[in-house]
Design an enzyme around this catalytic site. Sequence first.
Site, short mmCIF file in Angstrom:
data_model
loop_
_atom_site.label_atom_id
_atom_site.label_comp_id
_atom_site.label_asym_id
_atom_site.label_seq_id
_atom_site.Cartn_x
_atom_site.Cartn_y
_atom_site.Cartn_z
N PRO A 158 -41.32 -40.16 -27.76
CA PRO A 158 -41.66 -40.26 -26.44
C PRO A 158 -42.84 -40.55 -25.78
O PRO A 158 -42.86 -40.61 -24.39
CB PRO A 158 -40.88 -38.68 -26.27
CG PRO A 158 -40.84 -37.83 -27.49
CD PRO A 158 -41.29 -39.02 -28.41
N GLU A 213 -42.33 -32.03 -34.81
CA GLU A 213 -43.01 -32.04 -33.50
C GLU A 213 -43.78 -33.33 -33.36
O GLU A 213 -44.51 -33.63 -32.46
CB GLU A 213 -43.96 -30.91 -33.49
CG GLU A 213 -43.36 -29.51 -33.58
CD GLU A 213 -42.22 -29.41 -32.60
OE1 GLU A 213 -42.80 -29.43 -31.33
OE2 GLU A 213 -40.99 -28.93 -32.84
N ARG A 252 -28.41 -58.15 -30.18
CA ARG A 252 -27.66 -58.72 -29.13
C ARG A 252 -28.30 -60.10 -28.68
O ARG A 252 -27.87 -61.02 -28.30
CB ARG A 252 -27.40 -58.03 -27.89
CG ARG A 252 -26.36 -56.92 -27.97
CD ARG A 252 -26.46 -55.81 -26.95
NE ARG A 252 -26.22 -56.36 -25.83
CZ ARG A 252 -24.95 -56.86 -25.34
NH1 ARG A 252 -23.97 -56.50 -26.06
NH2 ARG A 252 -24.89 -57.34 -24.02
N ASP A 311 -25.42 -60.02 -18.92
CA ASP A 311 -24.85 -59.01 -18.47
C ASP A 311 -26.13 -58.31 -17.72
O ASP A 311 -26.98 -58.82 -17.22
CB ASP A 311 -24.22 -58.06 -19.32
CG ASP A 311 -25.07 -58.11 -20.30
OD1 ASP A 311 -26.20 -58.41 -20.45
OD2 ASP A 311 -24.59 -57.50 -21.51
N1 ADE Z 1 -38.26 -39.35 -30.44
C1 ADE Z 1 -37.74 -38.06 -29.74
N2 ADE Z 1 -37.49 -38.31 -28.40
C2 ADE Z 1 -37.76 -39.64 -28.37
C3 ADE Z 1 -37.45 -40.68 -27.29
N3 ADE Z 1 -36.85 -40.18 -26.05
N4 ADE Z 1 -37.64 -41.95 -27.41
C4 ADE Z 1 -37.94 -42.27 -28.72
N5 ADE Z 1 -38.18 -41.55 -29.69
C5 ADE Z 1 -38.09 -40.24 -29.60
#
Ligand code: ADE
Length: 248
Positions: free
Chosen positions: A88, A115, A152, A166
């Site tokens: 994230p 984590e 793709r 697209d």
């Molecule tokens: N691992 C946990 N959440 C994630 C996300 N939003 N994007 C990529 N990997 C992740």
Amino acid sequence: MRISVVTIFPEMFEALTCCGVFKRAKEEGLIQFDAYNLRNFTTDRHRTTDAYPFGGGPGMVMRPEPFFRFVDWYTERFGKPYVILTTPQGEVFHNELAMELSKKENLVILCGRYEGVDERVTTIVDKEISIGDYVLSGGELAAMVIAEAVSRFVPGVMGDEESLKDSFYNGLLDHPSYTRPAVYKGMAVPEVLRSGDHERIEMYRKMESMKRTILRRPDLFMKKELTEEDKRVIVELVRSLVGGESRD
Ligand code: ADE
């Protein structure tokens, strides 16, 4: 192109390879796809891939050694890959990035869990990628999203190259689509689409695409470099809204 993922849940990737476009691309040899088990790259008796974080705190952190061992093993076997870590904390994934990644010969995706991943792993990573501002329990679904979007753009994967045109291909959202029946529950397909007039149909679709982008994703519209054709479409769109050739 070769796409390889390394994960503690390789079986999750059956969801990607079981069906559809990705399955066919794999069968036709356009994409070599493998999901490797990270545990096979551990050295301890219990095949551990995680440990408590230094400094304390909740949850477990993935140990660096199996990832390093995997990338070394892979490099020896296939050559140096372009390495992605799903997290994230990464750059938010988008279609242009998918297109760029499709040009790599060997793409490796490291899937994090728990984590997080020991920070030292980032020294063997070329790009950290997030698929959006939300947290998943692991990087596997993110890796599938990336692999699918990248595939793709691999030549030959989309039977009809037009299908690549697209959403987002030109920085605009897709126009609405309709199929049979022509009238359903009192809702009729727009007349222009049944007119057989290809020029009118094309302009209608471009206008709808522009209108949707402006209304739903003004951020995309603001980023777009307008071509002469785009400007013509906007003129037609405004004309259609005011109903004719009015100057004010
Ligand atoms: N691992 C946990 N959440 C994630 C996300 N939003 N994007 C990529 N990997 C992740």
